[in-house]
Each structure stands twice: as C-alpha cells, then as structure tokens.
Design a protein around this motif. Structure first.
Motif, mmCIF file in Angstrom:
data_model
loop_
_atom_site.group_PDB
_atom_site.id
_atom_site.type_symbol
_atom_site.label_atom_id
_atom_site.label_comp_id
_atom_site.label_asym_id
_atom_site.label_seq_id
_atom_site.Cartn_x
_atom_site.Cartn_y
_atom_site.Cartn_z
ATOM 1 N N GLY A 42 0.880 -1.133 -0.196
ATOM 2 C CA GLY A 42 -0.218 0.161 0.092
ATOM 3 C C GLY A 42 0.840 1.361 0.067
ATOM 4 O O GLY A 42 2.188 0.954 -0.402
ATOM 5 N N LEU A 43 0.561 2.400 -0.106
ATOM 6 C CA LEU A 43 1.074 3.510 -0.225
ATOM 7 C C LEU A 43 1.196 4.049 1.463
ATOM 8 O O LEU A 43 0.424 3.979 2.072
ATOM 9 C CB LEU A 43 0.558 4.944 -0.881
ATOM 10 C CG LEU A 43 0.461 6.072 -1.413
ATOM 11 C CD1 LEU A 43 2.276 6.969 -2.180
ATOM 12 C CD2 LEU A 43 -0.136 7.041 -1.342
ATOM 13 N N LEU A 44 2.373 4.416 1.720
ATOM 14 C CA LEU A 44 2.195 4.977 2.878
ATOM 15 C C LEU A 44 2.606 6.687 2.516
ATOM 16 O O LEU A 44 3.469 7.092 2.162
ATOM 17 C CB LEU A 44 3.618 4.276 3.367
ATOM 18 C CG LEU A 44 4.295 5.228 4.444
ATOM 19 C CD1 LEU A 44 3.909 4.192 5.949
ATOM 20 C CD2 LEU A 44 5.705 4.347 5.265
ATOM 21 N N MET A 45 1.824 6.917 3.556
ATOM 22 C CA MET A 45 1.623 8.736 4.047
ATOM 23 C C MET A 45 2.137 9.419 5.150
ATOM 24 O O MET A 45 1.010 8.757 5.870
ATOM 25 C CB MET A 45 0.103 8.528 3.688
ATOM 26 C CG MET A 45 -0.200 8.654 2.125
ATOM 27 S SD MET A 45 -1.765 9.020 1.763
ATOM 28 C CE MET A 45 -1.243 10.845 1.152
ATOM 29 N N ASP A 46 3.350 10.146 4.985
ATOM 30 C CA ASP A 46 2.954 10.905 6.032
ATOM 31 C C ASP A 46 2.441 12.316 6.613
ATOM 32 O O ASP A 46 2.251 13.470 5.636
ATOM 33 C CB ASP A 46 4.684 10.968 6.271
ATOM 34 C CG ASP A 46 5.718 9.794 6.823
ATOM 35 O OD1 ASP A 46 4.344 8.960 6.849
ATOM 36 O OD2 ASP A 46 6.778 9.956 6.445
ATOM 37 N N VAL A 47 1.729 12.346 6.849
ATOM 38 C CA VAL A 47 0.103 13.695 7.054
ATOM 39 C C VAL A 47 0.220 13.607 8.148
ATOM 40 O O VAL A 47 -0.814 13.075 8.813
ATOM 41 C CB VAL A 47 -0.769 12.876 6.099
ATOM 42 C CG1 VAL A 47 -1.641 14.332 6.093
ATOM 43 C CG2 VAL A 47 -0.667 12.676 4.746
#
Length: 306
Positions: A42-47
């Motif tokens: 999956g896409l890892l997002m730091d938000v």
C-alpha cells in the motif's frame, strides 16, 4: 468517480492517496520501484504528523488510465507530449484531465496530443518521496483549477479528501504566479542544496530573488498575464511558510534526474527573447543548473564504468 494518477511521484501520490483514503477508486501509474512497493504494502503517507497505509492498485502501464473518469496528470514537464501519446489511446471520450504540473504551457501541449480538453491546475503543496511507495507531506495542499463541466463533483470529491480547491477563470494567472515563485526558489535551492528558510538567510540571495521576480513579472505582463501586486512579498514569505522544503529541482539534481529547468526559468528566458525583454538572471540560472546536470550525468557514467 474512478481516478487514475499518471505520474505517481510525490504530487501524484499525495493527491491520489488522499482521494483513495477518502474512498475513491484510484489507480497509480508510475515507476517500477514505487509500483512494486504500493502493490505489496500500500501507499505509505506521512500527513499531519501521522502515518497512513492506503491500499490501491498501481501499474507501470499507460493503459492504467482506461475507464478513469478523472486523470491527474502529474508527470515532469519534459515528458508531457511523450506520456500524453502513450495514454491517448486508452482515455475515455468524456474523461476530465487535470494538469498538476510545474510550468505554464503543459495544458496546451498535452491537449495537442490527447485531443481532449486539459484543465490547468496550480498546485500549492510541499511534498517529497521518502522512499519507494512512501510520500511525505511538508506543507499546504490547496489547488486552483480552471473551469470544467465536472467542477462541482471534482471540488466535492477533493473536499471530502481534505483538499481545498478553488475554481477560477484566472487559473492561468495563478499558474504564472506559481511559476514566478518557482523561478525564484527552484534553481537557487538546487544549486545550493539548501531548504528555503536557510537559502533566504544567505547574503545576497534576497537581492537575486528580487531581480528574478522583476524579470518574470516583466515577461508575464507583456504576455497579457495579470500578476498579483503582492507577488514579491508572497515570494519572500514562502521561506517562512515552507522553511524546511527543498525545491523539486534540488531533489531532481540530488538524485541524478533531469530537471524541469527548461519549463521554469527557461520558459521565462524564451518568452523574454520573443518579446525583446532581457532576462539575464534567469538565463544564468538555467545555464548553471544545466551545467550541473551534465556534470552529475558524467560523474554517474564514470562511476558505473568503474
């Protein structure tokens, strides 16, 4: 609404990831290393100080745009025509294409090869790829887009994903405004490898930025573009609001990738020449960035040879 992101770099992954997290079916189309990472984990997002893993399909194939109602076109400016030709046979007749790219001439260039209307979008966000399939958000995220038949639905979908979108007949003016900001920061950040906050603290940099902006405003005005009267304070203020950000050109140079300099300061130089407006500071920056590109390419070639 089915969404395809053509060019799954930091911009494409950020907006595509937010839309997917909000429940839309999103397909990422990008380089093999990112596609493999997203497919596996999956896409890892730091938000917002948090990490999210967002599962979604990803592919390296241009046919990934097939059946998409909305295409976010996020490739580098130098690849616009080539990638446009690749996706053209797979696009739905009624597809809406948003150009989320640096520069001011991409919508026009893309329309010529896909034979469909392309909506210009000015993107105000700081992002970076922290690794394969890993995008990091560092600031802002709002969009200004030109009008399209699906305005209301697009704005609603982005709003549900937490992305503010303004629809404006002056989207091209907004793109020029962003171009001026990019011209002031991108090359200088690339040549020094400094983030914006530290860059503006260096002696002489503010004076150079003022010269860059003056040249850009002269060319834009002569081209019939309406430039905001507060463009210079806005440019200088970016060093405070995005103090830790390095430009996309800096990131490209550090990774040995081709930059978009020809579509940033370079377009100001070319249009200035057409209009008889001198642009010496922008010309120097284009020359220096391209010289560094060549030097790094030669170094990489020597390293691979040994």
């Amino acid at each position: 609404m089915k969404v395809a992101v053509m060019g799954a770099g930091s911009i494409g992954c950020y907006y595509g990831g937010l839309l997917a997290r909000a429940g839309l079916p999103v397909t990422l189309i990008g380089r093999r290393q990112h596609v493999d990472a997203v497919t596996e984990r999956g896409l890892l997002m730091d938000v917002g100080g948090e990490q999210h893993r967002v599962p979604m399909p990803a592919t390296t194939e241009a046919r990934g745009v097939a059946d998409a109602d909305l295409v976010l076109f996020c490739v580098k400016s130098g690849d616009t025509e080539a990638v446009g030709r690749e996706i053209a046979p797979h696009l739905r007749p009624d597809v809406t294409i948003l150009s989320l790219q640096n520069g001011v001439d991409n919508p026009e260039r893309l329309e010529a090869v896909v034979s469909r209307t392309v909506v210009p979008v000015a993107v105000y966000v700081a992002t970076e790829m922290a690794g394969p399939g890993h995008v990091r958000h560092k600031g802002r995220g709002d969009l200004v887009m030109g009008p399209s038949p699906r305005d209301a639905e697009i704005v609603a979908r982005f709003a549900a994903a937490g992305v503010p979108v303004q629809v404006s007949d002056q989207a091209m003016d907004a793109l020029w405004g962003k171009l001026i900001v990019n011209c002031a920061y991108n090359a200088l950040s690339a040549l020094t490898q400094l983030p914006y906050g530290r860059l503006l603290q260096m002696a002489g940099v503010e004076a150079v930025m003022r010269d860059i902006v003056a040249e850009c405003v002269a060319v834009a005005t002569a081209s019939g573009v309406s430039v905001a009267p507060d463009i210079l304070p806005a440019v200088l203020g970016l060093a405070r609001s995005m103090a830790t950000q390095k430009s996309s050109t800096a990131q490209d140079l550090s990774r040995g990738k081709p930059t978009e300099i020809d579509h940033l300061n370079g377009i100001v130089v070319r249009k200035g020449a057409e209009l008889g407006i001198p642009t010496p500071v922008n010309r120097v920056l284009v020359t220096l960035v391209k010289a560094v590109e060549v030097a790094r390419a030669e170094d990489a070639g020597m390293a691979s040879a040994t």
